[in-house]
Design an enzyme around this catalytic site. Sequence first.
Site, short mmCIF file in Angstrom:
data_model
loop_
_atom_site.label_atom_id
_atom_site.label_comp_id
_atom_site.label_asym_id
_atom_site.label_seq_id
_atom_site.Cartn_x
_atom_site.Cartn_y
_atom_site.Cartn_z
N ALA A 98 43.85 49.90 37.46
CA ALA A 98 44.39 48.76 36.71
C ALA A 98 45.86 49.02 36.51
O ALA A 98 46.26 50.06 35.99
CB ALA A 98 43.68 48.60 35.37
N LEU A 124 50.03 46.84 36.32
CA LEU A 124 50.76 45.57 36.30
C LEU A 124 50.92 45.05 37.72
O LEU A 124 50.70 43.88 38.00
CB LEU A 124 52.12 45.77 35.63
CG LEU A 124 53.08 44.58 35.61
CD1 LEU A 124 52.45 43.39 34.89
CD2 LEU A 124 54.40 44.98 34.95
N TYR A 125 51.28 45.94 38.63
CA TYR A 125 51.44 45.55 40.03
C TYR A 125 51.46 46.80 40.91
O TYR A 125 51.67 47.92 40.42
CB TYR A 125 52.75 44.78 40.25
CG TYR A 125 53.99 45.62 40.03
CD1 TYR A 125 54.67 46.20 41.10
CD2 TYR A 125 54.50 45.82 38.74
CE1 TYR A 125 55.81 46.97 40.89
CE2 TYR A 125 55.63 46.58 38.52
CZ TYR A 125 56.28 47.17 39.60
OH TYR A 125 57.38 47.94 39.39
N GLY A 175 53.57 48.03 44.24
CA GLY A 175 54.76 47.66 45.00
C GLY A 175 54.39 47.13 46.38
O GLY A 175 53.54 47.68 47.07
N LYS A 176 55.04 46.05 46.77
CA LYS A 176 54.68 45.36 48.02
C LYS A 176 54.92 46.20 49.26
O LYS A 176 54.42 45.87 50.34
CB LYS A 176 55.45 44.05 48.12
CG LYS A 176 56.97 44.22 48.11
CD LYS A 176 57.68 42.88 48.06
CE LYS A 176 59.20 43.06 48.00
NZ LYS A 176 59.89 41.75 47.91
N SER A 177 55.66 47.31 49.12
CA SER A 177 55.93 48.17 50.28
C SER A 177 55.23 49.53 50.18
O SER A 177 55.58 50.45 50.92
CB SER A 177 57.45 48.39 50.41
OG SER A 177 57.97 49.01 49.24
N HIS A 218 48.85 44.51 31.45
CA HIS A 218 49.80 45.62 31.41
C HIS A 218 49.12 46.98 31.36
O HIS A 218 49.79 48.02 31.31
CB HIS A 218 50.70 45.45 30.18
CG HIS A 218 51.98 46.19 30.23
ND1 HIS A 218 52.25 47.27 29.41
CD2 HIS A 218 53.09 46.03 31.01
CE1 HIS A 218 53.46 47.74 29.67
NE2 HIS A 218 54.00 47.00 30.63
N LYS A 247 47.41 50.47 32.42
CA LYS A 247 47.57 51.40 33.54
C LYS A 247 46.41 52.39 33.47
O LYS A 247 46.47 53.37 32.71
CB LYS A 247 48.91 52.13 33.48
CG LYS A 247 50.13 51.25 33.86
CD LYS A 247 50.43 50.21 32.83
CE LYS A 247 51.52 49.24 33.22
NZ LYS A 247 52.85 49.74 32.99
N ASP A 280 36.20 58.59 40.47
CA ASP A 280 34.95 59.26 40.11
C ASP A 280 34.88 59.44 38.59
O ASP A 280 34.84 58.45 37.88
CB ASP A 280 34.82 60.59 40.86
CG ASP A 280 34.68 60.41 42.36
OD1 ASP A 280 34.32 59.29 42.79
OD2 ASP A 280 34.93 61.37 43.12
#
Length: 537
Positions: free
Chosen positions: A106, A108-109, A111-113, A197, A199, A204
């Site tokens: 979980a 926020l995002y 990274g697209k790369s 938000h 993290k 496991d």
Amino acid sequence: MLVRSVSRCSSKLRAPTARPCLRLANRPQRRHFSMPATPGAQHSSSTPSSTTAAVGMIAPFVDELDRIAPSFRINGSQVRVLQTPTEFYETLKDRIRNAETRIFLATLYIGKSEKELIATIRDTLRAKPNVTLSILTDALRGTREAPEPSCASLLAPLIAEFGPDRVEIRMYHTPNLTGLRKKYMPKRVNEGWGLQHMKLYGVDDEIILTGANLSSDYFSDRQDRYHMFSSKDITEYFSNLHGVVSSLSFLVTPSKSPSGFELVWPDTNSAPSPLADPKQFVAESTELLAGLISHKTRALTAYDTTPEEKKDTTVYMLAQFSQLLSPDTSTELPAISHILQTLARPQYATSSWTFTAGYFNPAPSLSKLLISTASTNNTVITASPFANGFYKSPGVSGLLPDAYVLLARRFLRAVHQNKREADITLREWRKGTVGEPGAWTYHAKGLWVTLPGSKDPSISLIGSSNYTKRSYSLDLEANALIVTENEGLKKRLGDEQRWLQENTTITTRDDLAKVERRVGLKVRIAMMIVQLTGGAL
């Protein structure tokens, strides 16, 4: 716009991937600590009585915490404190490579790369057919760049390759951003109405709690905090929390559209879409979450095999889900408020605390409580504007570093007005200047409390929260509050508190009054607009 990518079809999708659930019941918690028999014991040090005194000084904290949030007892050796972004990243990849049953993330995002991280996940899924993957991110942040490459388009191919029975990608959308506000509010600015938000990085039966997202800067040059808990009880709890929020989120499906994905709201979700019926969405969310985060909720099944006599650490599971709860029964703000209120008692005059937030904007109630503690030798650590991730950022976000300077200045003014300047020091963290070679940014957040007669902290708060107004009203946050008697863990927490100060310098009211530190009218106006339109920093 996100709303255009939401499927309107009514065909049923599969149920969310099955997750182990805690069996829950209401029963009182056992108190773990008691007050010392000798009142004067709290002033001794490095003797058997000092241990008794430390335990006694903990008691007023846990007595009330047991009435605020659920908790688990573990041994302090089950908590590993990581130090650097690289150590965090390498540990996360190592755990993913060695996964046997499940990976749940979980954030926020992503990274697209982040091709290396995705490749690590893909290799594990290919090599181990029994491993399942569940990822939860935020819908606004995760689709911000669409139809250009985005977090969602990065993750969608995993579903196409391994199928929806093994891979589930969810994106949470706030119920606060709907209708005309959603239609006309620009991207990036629209995130001011609430985000997923949390993290939580579980593999496991272990989980890493941190404030770090999953992108290259957090893996290399963005300082945060990272605690890994080797406890099936704690991991299972957060897995269950992850699963419930996922069932209240959009499902990502692969698509041949330019964006490469679609967001759909399955009929099997636990509530109607927050875009279609936000009021009912909150009502259903409340029913699902209130019991899970309640102090009355206790797991009937305990997985931890540590002998009871070796369990010297209590970990409280804290959640701040204000936008999903009506009435709001979130536990993080009450817990941290209780800790600071307890520190205001005269017997804690020789205690100390360290508080850090990368974006220094503590909720007004917390600022007042920090200043009102009886504790001395206290430290606030925050990012220098030159170590702020928004430094010279394009658009409105580029105003944020100066906005946080203004807020720090107001905090120091309040410290001065309350005659606490000898007790509370503000330190700015800086390692280079953003945009220059070798520079780092600062994103750590947390609280440490060292009790009278002790060298190292017995209490520490770790997790996603920034302790701001938006954390306590708009975002979804998950945290763990550690209360320990374990000397090894206390030392690790003390070391963490100390190394985070290595790149800091003391900042005073006079420093912030200098011409080069003054905040312009544009920043002040922007802050007013955000507040007037219902958003928050």
